[in-house]
Motif scaffolding. Structure first.
Motif, mmCIF file in Angstrom:
data_model
loop_
_atom_site.group_PDB
_atom_site.id
_atom_site.type_symbol
_atom_site.label_atom_id
_atom_site.label_comp_id
_atom_site.label_asym_id
_atom_site.label_seq_id
_atom_site.Cartn_x
_atom_site.Cartn_y
_atom_site.Cartn_z
ATOM 1 N N VAL A 1 2.905 0.895 -12.948
ATOM 2 C CA VAL A 1 2.113 1.055 -11.743
ATOM 3 C C VAL A 1 1.709 -0.337 -11.291
ATOM 4 O O VAL A 1 1.046 -1.070 -12.033
ATOM 5 C CB VAL A 1 0.871 1.935 -11.978
ATOM 6 C CG1 VAL A 1 0.035 2.023 -10.701
ATOM 7 C CG2 VAL A 1 1.275 3.326 -12.433
ATOM 8 N N LEU A 2 2.133 -0.700 -10.083
ATOM 9 C CA LEU A 2 1.878 -2.036 -9.557
ATOM 10 C C LEU A 2 0.816 -1.968 -8.468
ATOM 11 O O LEU A 2 0.847 -1.088 -7.600
ATOM 12 C CB LEU A 2 3.159 -2.640 -8.987
ATOM 13 C CG LEU A 2 4.365 -2.686 -9.948
ATOM 14 C CD1 LEU A 2 5.580 -3.240 -9.234
ATOM 15 C CD2 LEU A 2 4.037 -3.516 -11.182
ATOM 16 N N LYS A 3 -0.105 -2.932 -8.493
ATOM 17 C CA LYS A 3 -1.114 -3.027 -7.436
ATOM 18 C C LYS A 3 -0.464 -3.523 -6.150
ATOM 19 O O LYS A 3 0.705 -3.920 -6.127
ATOM 20 C CB LYS A 3 -2.225 -3.981 -7.873
ATOM 21 C CG LYS A 3 -2.958 -3.553 -9.137
ATOM 22 C CD LYS A 3 -4.003 -4.575 -9.526
ATOM 23 C CE LYS A 3 -4.691 -4.209 -10.828
ATOM 24 N NZ LYS A 3 -5.690 -5.230 -11.241
ATOM 25 N N ALA B 1 -0.851 -2.714 -13.007
ATOM 26 C CA ALA B 1 -2.055 -1.967 -13.358
ATOM 27 C C ALA B 1 -1.822 -1.122 -14.604
ATOM 28 O O ALA B 1 -2.780 -0.735 -15.281
ATOM 29 C CB ALA B 1 -2.489 -1.074 -12.197
ATOM 30 N N LEU C 1 -7.059 5.368 -12.524
ATOM 31 C CA LEU C 1 -6.908 4.194 -11.671
ATOM 32 C C LEU C 1 -8.000 4.188 -10.605
ATOM 33 O O LEU C 1 -8.387 5.241 -10.101
ATOM 34 C CB LEU C 1 -5.543 4.212 -10.970
ATOM 35 C CG LEU C 1 -4.293 4.031 -11.832
ATOM 36 C CD1 LEU C 1 -3.047 4.310 -11.018
ATOM 37 C CD2 LEU C 1 -4.246 2.626 -12.418
ATOM 38 N N LYS D 1 -4.093 1.165 -3.104
ATOM 39 C CA LYS D 1 -2.671 1.363 -2.842
ATOM 40 C C LYS D 1 -1.853 0.752 -3.985
ATOM 41 O O LYS D 1 -2.074 -0.389 -4.372
ATOM 42 C CB LYS D 1 -2.270 0.738 -1.504
ATOM 43 C CG LYS D 1 -2.925 1.401 -0.307
ATOM 44 C CD LYS D 1 -2.447 0.779 0.997
ATOM 45 C CE LYS D 1 -3.091 1.481 2.195
ATOM 46 N NZ LYS D 1 -2.639 0.894 3.482
ATOM 47 N N TYR D 2 -0.886 1.549 -4.474
ATOM 48 C CA TYR D 2 -0.067 1.137 -5.614
ATOM 49 C C TYR D 2 1.397 1.498 -5.350
ATOM 50 O O TYR D 2 1.725 2.208 -4.400
ATOM 51 C CB TYR D 2 -0.522 1.845 -6.897
ATOM 52 C CG TYR D 2 -1.960 1.613 -7.286
ATOM 53 C CD1 TYR D 2 -2.314 0.598 -8.167
ATOM 54 C CD2 TYR D 2 -2.976 2.443 -6.789
ATOM 55 C CE1 TYR D 2 -3.632 0.407 -8.542
ATOM 56 C CE2 TYR D 2 -4.296 2.251 -7.145
ATOM 57 C CZ TYR D 2 -4.623 1.233 -8.027
ATOM 58 O OH TYR D 2 -5.926 1.037 -8.391
ATOM 59 N N THR D 3 2.250 1.018 -6.249
ATOM 60 C CA THR D 3 3.650 1.430 -6.306
ATOM 61 C C THR D 3 3.938 1.923 -7.713
ATOM 62 O O THR D 3 3.672 1.221 -8.686
ATOM 63 C CB THR D 3 4.602 0.272 -5.961
ATOM 64 O OG1 THR D 3 4.347 -0.169 -4.624
ATOM 65 C CG2 THR D 3 6.057 0.718 -6.066
#
Length: 291
Positions: free
Chosen positions: A75-77, A83, A114, A118-120
């Motif tokens: 999970v990327l910020k 993250a 979390l 917004k994440y990916t």
């Protein structure tokens, strides 16, 4: 005329290469509110499914074949920094016959807390027994936020009815045990869709009306209503089912809406989820068919 052994081997290799596509990975994501008042945010459920038809099977012994894969979840910020990151190793059961058309998939569920933002979400599957064409990455945007008024969590589509009171583990929520359907696909033999969601911030003190609407692009539809008494101070779990009936194959959309006010005619909030009916395909309950 007899074919050259070299040509036969070459044709066989071409056949195997065409059959052995890259490994597949399905990411089903559901967002629920974190009930911790101190650390506000969301509890994200990531249900990962790797169809084992797409994996390479290596012979371990006579009539003994097994595949192996690793799944990297990230999970990327918004700025690209991580993250969350975890690597999971999958070891599907040993088979004595790899020509079986439908092999049970390997699935697992992760729950991650979390903060809103917004994440990916990124999932990468690697076939441990293949070097060329042995990796696939899937990415999904992930937005976490809480509206001020009444709202639903994400709707989770299930392979079978939600079951009450069967203990607490990773697959239980709101007092139910949930069996997800990978990729939101219902294959041959499925006569109903089953679903679960949670309603937040709904007015209490009088019954509300919940409306379910199932529709397809050609206009086919099914509807149902239910009475709901919202819980005070905590989310209200909603579990239900609708018959697929004469709905055609292809995508469908399930809408869940809740009404209040005088005569329960005022729309308070609604949410939707998209699934697919694929009756020509057969799969055991919970199995993912090839894509």
């Amino acid at each position: 005329m007899l074919k050259s052994p070299i040509l036969v081997v070459f044709a066989l290799l071409l056949h195997l290469a065409a059959y052995a596509g890259p490994p597949q990975i399905l990411l089903d994501v559901a967002r629920f509110r974190n009930l911790n008042k101190v650390e506000k945010g969301a509890e994200v459920e990531i249900y990962v499914t790797v169809p084992t038809q797409s994996l390479t099977y290596r012979q371990r012994a006579p009539k003994s074949f097994q595949s192996a894969a690793t799944v990297t979840l990230e999970v990327l910020k918004a700025d690209g920094t991580p993250a969350y990151r975890e690597v999971v190793t999958l070891k599907p059961p040993v088979l004595n016959d790899t020509t079986i058309a439908i092999k049970n998939p390997q699935s697992f569920l992760k729950r991650i807390l979390l903060p809103d933002g917004k994440y990916t979400l990124r999932g990468t599957v690697r076939d441990q027994y293949r070097t060329a064409n042995g990796e696939t990455t899937v990415e999904k945007p992930l937005v976490l936020e809480a509206p001020a008024g009444p709202f639903f969590s994400d709707i989770v589509l299930l392979a079978r009815p939600a079951v009450r009171g069967v203990g607490v583990d990773n697959f239980s929520r709101g007092g139910y045990r949930l069996t997800r359907t990978p990729g939101n696909v219902y294959a041959r033999g499925a006569e109903n869709i089953f679903f679960y969601t949670e309603l937040h911030n709904a007015p209490t003190g009088h019954p509300l009306r919940v409306h379910y609407h199932l529709t397809t692009p050609d206009g086919s539809a099914a509807d149902a209503d239910a009475v709901l008494n919202a819980q005070s101070g905590r989310p209200t779990a909603i579990a239900g089912q609708l018959p697929l009936g004469p709905l055609p194959d292809g995508p469908f959309t399930l809408f869940v809406e809740v009404y209040g006010g005088p005569g329960n005619k005022t729309l308070l909030t609604g949410h939707r989820v998209i699934g697919e009916r694929n009756s020509p395909e057969y799969a055991p309950a919970g199995a993912a068919v090839p894509r």
